[in-house]
Design an enzyme around this catalytic site. Sequence first.
Site, PDB file in Angstrom:
ATOM      1  N   HIS A   1       3.595 -57.262 108.336  1.00 42.95           N
ATOM      2  CA  HIS A   1       3.252 -57.582 106.952  1.00 42.95           C
ATOM      3  C   HIS A   1       3.222 -59.093 106.710  1.00 42.95           C
ATOM      4  O   HIS A   1       2.767 -59.537 105.659  1.00 42.95           O
ATOM      5  CB  HIS A   1       4.272 -56.926 106.021  1.00 42.95           C
ATOM      6  CG  HIS A   1       3.679 -56.396 104.747  1.00 42.95           C
ATOM      7  ND1 HIS A   1       2.348 -56.081 104.593  1.00 42.95           N
ATOM      8  CD2 HIS A   1       4.262 -56.121 103.531  1.00 42.95           C
ATOM      9  CE1 HIS A   1       2.119 -55.637 103.368  1.00 42.95           C
ATOM     10  NE2 HIS A   1       3.260 -55.662 102.704  1.00 42.95           N
TER      11      HIS A   1
ATOM     12  N   ASN B   1       4.440 -58.114  96.686  1.00 45.84           N
ATOM     13  CA  ASN B   1       3.799 -57.466  95.544  1.00 45.84           C
ATOM     14  C   ASN B   1       3.679 -58.346  94.298  1.00 45.84           C
ATOM     15  O   ASN B   1       2.981 -57.979  93.358  1.00 45.84           O
ATOM     16  CB  ASN B   1       4.560 -56.183  95.169  1.00 45.84           C
ATOM     17  CG  ASN B   1       4.364 -55.101  96.218  1.00 45.84           C
ATOM     18  OD1 ASN B   1       3.945 -55.374  97.337  1.00 45.84           O
ATOM     19  ND2 ASN B   1       4.686 -53.876  95.847  1.00 45.84           N
TER      20      ASN B   1
ATOM     21  N   ASP C   1      -2.557 -59.221 105.922  1.00 46.77           N
ATOM     22  CA  ASP C   1      -2.628 -58.127 106.893  1.00 46.77           C
ATOM     23  C   ASP C   1      -3.450 -56.976 106.342  1.00 46.77           C
ATOM     24  O   ASP C   1      -3.505 -56.755 105.134  1.00 46.77           O
ATOM     25  CB  ASP C   1      -1.220 -57.633 107.235  1.00 46.77           C
ATOM     26  CG  ASP C   1      -0.483 -57.122 105.994  1.00 46.77           C
ATOM     27  OD1 ASP C   1      -0.175 -57.954 105.111  1.00 46.77           O
ATOM     28  OD2 ASP C   1      -0.228 -55.908 105.899  1.00 46.77           O
TER      29      ASP C   1
ATOM     30  N   ASN D   1      -1.015 -54.643  98.184  1.00 42.93           N
ATOM     31  CA  ASN D   1      -0.375 -54.958  96.910  1.00 42.93           C
ATOM     32  C   ASN D   1      -0.337 -56.454  96.598  1.00 42.93           C
ATOM     33  O   ASN D   1      -0.351 -56.847  95.422  1.00 42.93           O
ATOM     34  CB  ASN D   1       1.040 -54.375  96.868  1.00 42.93           C
ATOM     35  CG  ASN D   1       1.022 -52.864  96.720  1.00 42.93           C
ATOM     36  OD1 ASN D   1       0.102 -52.308  96.121  1.00 42.93           O
ATOM     37  ND2 ASN D   1       2.029 -52.191  97.270  1.00 42.93           N
TER      38      ASN D   1
END
Length: 255
Positions: free
Chosen positions: A79, A126, A151, A172
């Site tokens: 991530h 997020n 990613d 997100n």
Amino acid sequence: MRVGIGSCISLSPIAAVRSATFQRFVQPSKTLIQSPPSTLPLRIMSQLSTSSPSPAEPKKPWLVVGLGNPGKKYQATRHNVGFEMVDAIAEAEGINITSVSFRALLGKGFIGDVPIMLAKPQTFMNASGESVGAIASYYKIPMKQVLVIYDDLDLPFAKMRLLPKGGHGGQNGMRSIIDHFKGSRDFPRLRIGIGRPPGKMDPVNFVLRPFTKQEREELNFTFQQGVEAVRILLLEGFNKSATFVNTPKPLEQFG
């Protein structure tokens, strides 16, 4: 995975020069009025040639943002490839990402003669838009000069795609950025594939997994390619960079 941020009007130097120059040429001059008509062009040309040229407008910087999560827990995970790509650019271009502002780690420098800002939001993935939106707004960076690197589960591992605009694709961090850009999707993005989770593994757990040794080798090649892509983007334009990124290349080219 936790996801959660962050006058007065005066005459400018350029305007002052232009105003003074303009006034100098429009005010009547006894010398010019009394001179023979044949000498007028020479005198005007002489004044024009000796006046200082107006300074060029400074170039707007590019904002290159890598998305990820802060903290040791998330270092070197799938991530966080956006963070790693920005680190690779910083290392290649000699830019220190050491200042903290707008809830992000920031670094400023140049690629060629083009100013660039590198940012790694520290808001957790997020809420990335809280940081990115504030930086772009404060520095008045055009949206076409905000590159977001992140990613992507839907791309094969270590593959990249450079697009001029688009949706969030379920990512997100990108969703948050689009929200803070008031719904606009008209900014470029560099997607880095991390592959799909094996079997029935939860994607949330998969994106927080580290890379294998072989995956890391492939990813290092991708980072080399990404650094070159950003150079081309800033110095030669989006189309050339997109062609470079989106055209498959053999590993030996960067070996």
